[in-house]
Write an enzyme that holds these catalytic residues in place. Structure first.
Site, mmCIF file in Angstrom:
data_model
loop_
_atom_site.group_PDB
_atom_site.id
_atom_site.type_symbol
_atom_site.label_atom_id
_atom_site.label_comp_id
_atom_site.label_asym_id
_atom_site.label_seq_id
_atom_site.Cartn_x
_atom_site.Cartn_y
_atom_site.Cartn_z
ATOM 1 N N CYS A 1 110.498 31.044 152.419
ATOM 2 C CA CYS A 1 110.221 32.133 151.462
ATOM 3 C C CYS A 1 108.749 32.115 151.064
ATOM 4 O O CYS A 1 108.099 33.165 150.990
ATOM 5 C CB CYS A 1 111.073 31.983 150.206
ATOM 6 N N CYS B 1 112.175 27.478 148.221
ATOM 7 C CA CYS B 1 112.417 27.790 149.633
ATOM 8 C C CYS B 1 111.109 27.841 150.420
ATOM 9 O O CYS B 1 110.273 28.716 150.182
ATOM 10 C CB CYS B 1 113.159 29.132 149.697
#
Length: 105
Positions: free
Chosen positions: A33, A30
């Site tokens: 993230c 991600c």
């Protein structure tokens, strides 16, 4: 380093904590993230001793993601006394994490 939280230690680290807990639900693949990863580490270092800051890898701990209704990552849940008291979806500036954590201290 922010504490690695898994299904096996979640109850002890998060639900039984006497301190507020920030839990970052994330995954290795991600992009957003990864972008907030250094911010989470800074918050961990700054609040060590006053709050618990940890990360849950949703790929390795899918049951936790399902239990807490994590549909998008990153999602940050804030716990106090074992209860979710706040939620932040997506990447955000450090001041947003700090403001929400401060409100729980």
């Amino acid at each position: 380093m922010a504490k690695e939280i898994t299904a096996s230690n979640f109850e002890e680290v998060v639900l039984q904590s006497k301190q507020p807990v920030l839990v970052d639900f994330w995954a290795q693949w991600c992009g957003p993230c990864k972008a907030i990863g250094p911010i989470i580490e800074e918050v961990h270092n700054e609040y060590e001793g006053n709050a618990v800051v940890g990360k849950v890898d949703v790929d390795s701990n899918q049951e936790l993601a399902v239990k807490y209704g994590i549909m998008n990552i990153p999602t940050i849940l804030f716990f106090k006394n074992g209860q979710v008291v706040d939620k932040l979806k997506g990447a955000a500036p450090k001041k947003e994490f700090v403001k929400r954590l401060e409100s729980l201290l």
